[in-house]
Design a protein around this motif. Structure first.
Motif, PDB file in Angstrom:
ATOM      1  N   TRP A 129       6.637  -3.669   1.458  1.00 57.35           N
ATOM      2  CA  TRP A 129       7.348  -4.847   1.976  1.00 57.35           C
ATOM      3  C   TRP A 129       6.476  -5.113   3.186  1.00 57.35           C
ATOM      4  CZ3 TRP A 129      11.553  -7.406   0.075  1.00 57.35           C
ATOM      5  CH2 TRP A 129      12.228  -6.703  -0.988  1.00 57.35           C
ATOM      6  N   TRP A 130       5.263  -4.562   3.509  1.00 60.17           N
ATOM      7  CA  TRP A 130       4.614  -4.768   4.674  1.00 60.17           C
ATOM      8  C   TRP A 130       3.160  -3.760   4.556  1.00 60.17           C
ATOM      9  CZ3 TRP A 130       3.465  -1.787   9.091  1.00 60.17           C
ATOM     10  CH2 TRP A 130       3.790  -0.096   9.002  1.00 60.17           C
ATOM     11  N   VAL A 131       2.332  -4.332   5.101  1.00 56.96           N
ATOM     12  CA  VAL A 131       0.716  -3.728   4.786  1.00 56.96           C
ATOM     13  C   VAL A 131       0.538  -2.978   6.187  1.00 56.96           C
ATOM     14  CG1 VAL A 131      -1.423  -4.165   4.484  1.00 56.96           C
ATOM     15  CG2 VAL A 131       0.121  -5.839   3.558  1.00 56.96           C
ATOM     16  N   GLU A 132       0.376  -1.518   5.701  1.00 60.60           N
ATOM     17  CA  GLU A 132       0.241  -0.594   6.900  1.00 60.60           C
ATOM     18  C   GLU A 132      -1.219  -0.975   7.251  1.00 60.60           C
ATOM     19  OE1 GLU A 132       1.127  -0.122   3.999  1.00 60.60           O
ATOM     20  OE2 GLU A 132       2.580   1.662   3.654  1.00 60.60           O
ATOM     21  N   PRO A 133      -1.438  -0.545   8.406  1.00 64.73           N
ATOM     22  CA  PRO A 133      -3.114  -0.882   9.034  1.00 64.73           C
ATOM     23  C   PRO A 133      -3.719   0.130   8.235  1.00 64.73           C
ATOM     24  CG  PRO A 133      -1.580  -0.020  10.965  1.00 64.73           C
ATOM     25  CD  PRO A 133      -0.610   0.121   9.759  1.00 64.73           C
ATOM     26  N   ARG A 158      -4.172  -0.184   4.947  1.00 64.30           N
ATOM     27  CA  ARG A 158      -4.330  -1.115   3.746  1.00 64.30           C
ATOM     28  C   ARG A 158      -4.487  -2.481   4.355  1.00 64.30           C
ATOM     29  NH1 ARG A 158       0.235   0.879  -0.534  1.00 64.30           N
ATOM     30  NH2 ARG A 158       1.522   0.715   1.442  1.00 64.30           N
ATOM     31  N   LEU A 159      -4.593  -2.856   5.582  1.00 60.38           N
ATOM     32  CA  LEU A 159      -5.023  -4.229   5.797  1.00 60.38           C
ATOM     33  C   LEU A 159      -6.132  -4.634   5.418  1.00 60.38           C
ATOM     34  CD1 LEU A 159      -2.995  -6.370   7.459  1.00 60.38           C
ATOM     35  CD2 LEU A 159      -4.217  -5.549   9.343  1.00 60.38           C
ATOM     36  N   GLY A 160      -7.241  -3.926   5.231  1.00 61.75           N
ATOM     37  CA  GLY A 160      -8.451  -4.279   4.917  1.00 61.75           C
ATOM     38  C   GLY A 160      -8.652  -4.750   3.259  1.00 61.75           C
ATOM     39  N   ARG A 161      -7.262  -4.505   2.654  1.00 61.83           N
ATOM     40  CA  ARG A 161      -7.404  -4.973   1.201  1.00 61.83           C
ATOM     41  C   ARG A 161      -6.414  -5.867   0.835  1.00 61.83           C
ATOM     42  NH1 ARG A 161      -4.873   0.241  -1.064  1.00 61.83           N
ATOM     43  NH2 ARG A 161      -4.766  -1.088  -2.982  1.00 61.83           N
ATOM     44  N   LEU A 162      -5.957  -6.691   2.097  1.00 64.38           N
ATOM     45  CA  LEU A 162      -5.216  -8.015   1.962  1.00 64.38           C
ATOM     46  C   LEU A 162      -5.917  -9.167   1.588  1.00 64.38           C
ATOM     47  CD1 LEU A 162      -2.362  -9.046   2.157  1.00 64.38           C
ATOM     48  CD2 LEU A 162      -2.594  -9.283   4.353  1.00 64.38           C
ATOM     49  N   ALA A 163      -5.707  -9.805   0.606  1.00 71.15           N
ATOM     50  CA  ALA A 163      -6.180 -11.275   0.162  1.00 71.15           C
ATOM     51  C   ALA A 163      -5.784 -12.199   0.952  1.00 71.15           C
ATOM     52  CB  ALA A 163      -6.043 -11.344  -1.365  1.00 71.15           C
ATOM     53  N   GLU A 164      -6.746 -13.087   1.223  1.00 73.24           N
ATOM     54  CA  GLU A 164      -6.311 -14.154   2.191  1.00 73.24           C
ATOM     55  C   GLU A 164      -6.420 -15.586   1.290  1.00 73.24           C
ATOM     56  OE1 GLU A 164      -9.076 -14.084   5.579  1.00 73.24           O
ATOM     57  OE2 GLU A 164      -8.121 -12.060   6.199  1.00 73.24           O
TER      58      GLU A 164
END
Length: 405
Positions: free
Chosen positions: A235-239, A241-247
């Motif tokens: 439900w949210w992106v932990e710090p 894993r944030l580097g794997r979030l697509a934009e």
């Protein structure tokens, strides 16, 4: 006059070597070339695509870039905002509870959500009583009379959804307060008469929390996410894993406004209600586990999640004879089942497929479908909201153009 018969030979071994589970590998390569063209045009920075047929993964690729600046290559394990692709997961979890006897589809939702007991329906002559209660089935098929605030045809309803933070678009709101607020807003339609895409699955998620006395996160984790091994679905992106979030690209005119509603870099539990209609993030491999289970009739790796007949029931039309249309989401030729749009025929649709095929998509650019006739499921994950219809239709056309056997 005599004619020489034309000899039609069977394809040789060199042809067969390039066909895998009915898919022409050279034709699948067109898919990548076409997506690269979309990336070059700035439609989306990158994409992850995946296809399974007959229990085998025949295609799993990442294209372009994960970030808007075009510096981080897209990876097969990049994390995407799934948006409305959350809805099928929540609806399947609800049907698992139906199979366990926790409630019936025809039960009034006010059995668990008394805040909605005084709802009325907006009409030209004023707000009028409901002709029948809203049922759990209505929530699953978007026939409860709720709407999405930004799509509401009624200026009054649109204004109230916004002012009372029904969808938590820019302001956090806990579930109990959201339901109290929702109970003061009239419905747009009488229950069971009109299909309109809506917050119904958000309400379904809150109902599941009342039934089970657990958070929606706990319910989905126990029923689906952990058993299926969907390790990156959260439900949210932990710090970490944030580097794997697509934009999405910065040039997309919808991006800035949409990000206000997708505040998913901090834990929402205890801060705002978990949006059963739009709250999850995940990867292609994770979501394909869920789709593979559905394609197999509710079973995967020896574990039964739903009965085969329940899957068939969910992926049948439940909106026949009602007003409204799914066309804005699916194109023409579709009705709606429970959690999934359902293809009704061949000729009315914009792209190939099979009658009975079930699908849904997300506003950021994610999309999938289940073709039970072909024993095929495919998904595309992108983050390009403005061009999402074009992207999903193009991808589907390319997939079927590669299916040759």
């Amino acid at each position: 006059m005599t004619t020489t018969p034309v000899s039609i030979s069977r394809p040789g071994p060199e042809y067969e070597a390039h066909v895998r589970q009915g898919f022409s590998q050279p034709r699948l390569e067109r898919l990548g070339a076409s997506l690269e063209e979309q990336i070059a045009k700035g439609i989306f920075p990158g994409a992850v695509t995946m296809i399974m047929r007959h229990d085998e993964c025949v295609h799993f690729e990442a294209y372009g870039f994960q970030d808007a600046a075009g510096k981080i290559p897209m990876a097969r394990d990049s994390i995407f905002r799934l948006a409305s692709m959350t809805k099928p997961l929540v609806t399947v979890a609800a049907m698992m509870l139906v199979e366990r006897g926790r409630f019936n589809l025809y039960d009034p939702i006010t059995n668990w959500l008394p805040e909605l007991k005084d709802l009325k329906v907006e009409a030209p002559e004023g707000d009028v009583p409901l002709i029948r209660p809203i049922t759990i089935q209505d929530l699953m098929r978007h026939t409860a009379g709720f709407v999405h605030g930004d799509r509401a045809k009624s200026p009054r309803i649109r204004k109230l959804y916004d002012e009372l933070h029904i969808e938590a678009r820019e302001h956090d709101i806990l579930g109990d307060q959201m339901l109290k607020n929702l109970g003061t807003i009239p419905l747009a339609h009488q229950p069971g008469t009109f299909w309109e895409y809506s917050i119904a699955v958000d309400v379904l998620g809150l109902l599941l929390e009342r039934v089970e006395n657990k958070t929606l996160e706990e319910i989905l984790n126990v029923l689906l996410i952990k058993p299926l091994g969907m390790k990156d679905t959260t439900w949210w992106v932990e710090p970490e894993r944030l580097g794997r979030l697509a934009e999405a690209p910065d040039s997309d005119p919808l991006k800035a406004e949409m990000l206000k509603a997708y505040r998913q870099t901090t834990n929402p539990v205890g801060r705002t209600y978990l949006r059963g209609g739009a709250g999850l993030l995940g990867t292609a491999a994770d979501y394909m586990r869920f789709l593979h289970m559905m394609l197999r009739g509710g079973e995967l790796d020896g574990r039964r999640y739903l009965s085969r007949r329940t899957v068939e029931f969910m992926c049948s039309e439940h909106t026949a004879g009602m007003g409204g249309t799914t066309q804005a989401n699916t194109g023409p030729g579709y009705g709606f089942g429970l959690g999934f749009a359902v293809r009704l025929s061949q000729g009315m649709c914009w792209v190939p497929g099979s009658p009975g095929e079930s699908l849904w998509s997300g506003v950021w650019g994610t999309s999938f479908w289940l073709d039970f006739k072909e024993n095929l499921t495919a998904l595309i994950l992108t983050q390009g909201p403005t061009h999402k219809i074009q992207s999903r239709m193009l991808y589907k056309t390319l997939v079927y153009s590669a299916l040759v056997k």
